[in-house]
Enzyme design. Structure first.
Site, PDB file in Angstrom:
ATOM      1  N   ASP A 131       3.880  -5.491  -4.806  1.00  0.00           N
ATOM      2  CA  ASP A 131       4.391  -4.752  -5.965  1.00  0.00           C
ATOM      3  C   ASP A 131       3.257  -4.621  -6.980  1.00  0.00           C
ATOM      4  O   ASP A 131       2.738  -5.624  -7.472  1.00  0.00           O
ATOM      5  CB  ASP A 131       5.577  -5.529  -6.566  1.00  0.00           C
TER       6      ASP A 131
ATOM      7  N   ASP B 247       5.343   2.271  -6.105  1.00  0.00           N
ATOM      8  CA  ASP B 247       4.431   1.150  -6.348  1.00  0.00           C
ATOM      9  C   ASP B 247       4.825  -0.121  -5.595  1.00  0.00           C
ATOM     10  O   ASP B 247       4.399  -1.208  -5.955  1.00  0.00           O
ATOM     11  CB  ASP B 247       4.320   0.857  -7.853  1.00  0.00           C
ATOM     12  N   GLU B 248       5.624   0.029  -4.548  1.00  0.00           N
ATOM     13  CA  GLU B 248       6.061  -1.145  -3.791  1.00  0.00           C
ATOM     14  C   GLU B 248       6.035  -0.852  -2.301  1.00  0.00           C
ATOM     15  O   GLU B 248       6.392   0.249  -1.875  1.00  0.00           O
ATOM     16  CB  GLU B 248       7.522  -1.489  -4.118  1.00  0.00           C
TER      17      GLU B 248
END
Ligand code: MG
Length: 355
Positions: A9, A107-108
């Site tokens: 993350d 974003d993960e």
């Protein structure tokens, strides 16, 4: 042997990218979202830097309220093109380290690294992933390591920012037990209230609760929730197969005019595209390149082959041919990209990432 799953993350992604592009913003409260318009703006905060969070600014908050609390913060409109490009670049780095890969959001991502390392070396492997993201994209991330996805995600959230937490297979229940039920992704306020009415506040209490009783209250949701609480969730890490195209772009930190350097970067971008093509087990017919000069003047060129291929040399050579006409423009280049489209997965060719 237990699987090894990473949840990666990126830390405060939008504001971290803004700080990377504008180093003078480092250490300042930065808020990405709607125009605050001197406190009269509509819309919400999309992301706030850790500095802004410490002063009470949260994602989802009305931008007008953020302005009243913190008029001196740096307010930025979201730059989706930039965030998308940076995200692609980070995801391509993560793919290099993954046996199986699944992007979960901008974003993960989840990485199944069972085939890449073992539990004795898992910490060094995670450190190497963090280092690659930091050195190649200038961003920090937090990584949770566990035998399954849900536990890895919970672990990643424990040590933000720039964190690393390993939950060993034998420690999963002990790690989860004291956490509040809302540590489980998907448990919102409503579920939290329903569980509280049953006297369940922690994941451990959830795990100990009789499954059949839980099903009476939560219906089918009880099954996955209970599985997560008991550390038994076994969802596969798998690439989403619905892509219509695969593309990678790279923006230069400084505009570049040395054509050799541009070709070198083009090769590495094409190589990244090829890696993703192989991971998704698809073939392509159309190759395109994108080139942006200083001043944001952008051109694309594409060519469609007579048949499908997944050949690396074809992709590299075609990319070079397509970009050749821009060689003598005598203008610095800001960004280049390579894209393949017209994708097809041949029958009988199993995805390398089975469900
Ligand atoms: Mg994040």
């Amino acid at each position: 042997m237990a699987r090894i799953v990473f949840h990666v993350d990126l830390d405060s992604f939008y504001t971290a990218v803004e700080m990377r592009e504008h180093p003078e913003l480092r250490g300042k409260p930065v808020i990405v979202g709607a125009d605050p318009n001197e406190g009269k703006g509509r819309g919400v905060v999309m992301a706030s830097s850790y500095e802004a969070r410490a002063l009470g600014i949260k994602a989802g908050m009305p931008i007008s309220l953020a302005w009243r609390k913190l008029p001196d913060a740096v307010y930025k409109r979201p730059n989706y093109d930039l965030y998308g490009t940076v995200s692609e670049n980070v995801m391509n780095i993560l793919r290099e380290y993954a046996g199986k890969f699944e992007q979960a959001s901008i974003d993960e991502a989840y990485l199944d690294v069972t085939a890449k390392t073992d539990w004795d070396h898992v910490r060094e492997y995670a450190v190497a992933v963090k280092k690659a993201v930091r050195e190649r994209e200038g961003l920090t991330c937090s990584i949770g390591v566990a035998p399954n996805k849900s536990c890895a995600k919970i672990a990643a959230a424990q040590r933000k920012p720039d964190g690393l937490m390993v939950v060993w297979p034998q420690d999963v229940s002990r790690f989860l037990a004291p956490l509040s039920v809302n540590a489980i992704s998907g448990v919102g306020e409503k579920t939290e209230r329903v569980l509280a009415d049953l006297g369940i506040r922690t994941v451990g209490e959830l795990a100990a609760y009789p499954g059949t009783e839980l099903t009476k209250v939560l219906g089918r949701n009880a099954v996955w929730l209970w599985g997560i609480a008991r550390g038994l969730e076994e969802l596969p890490v798998e690439e989403r197969p619905d892509a219509k195209s695969i593309s990678v772009e790279r923006t230069f930190e400084r505009d570049v005019d040395a054509w050799d350097a541009i070709l070198e970067t083009l090769d590495s971008v094409a190589d990244n595209v090829h890696l993703r093509v192989r991971n998704a087990n698809v073939t392509f017919r159309t190759v395109s390149i994108k080139i942006r000069f200083e001043g944001f003047q952008t051109h694309t060129r594409d060519r469609t082959l007579p048949t499908w291929t997944d050949d690396r040399d074809v992709l590299m050579n075609m990319s070079r041919e397509l970009i050749a006409e821009f060689r003598d423009r005598g203008r610095p280049v800001r960004m280049i990209g390579v894209r393949v489209a017209n994708l097809w997965r041949p029958k009988g060719k199993q995805a390398s990432l089975p469900a």
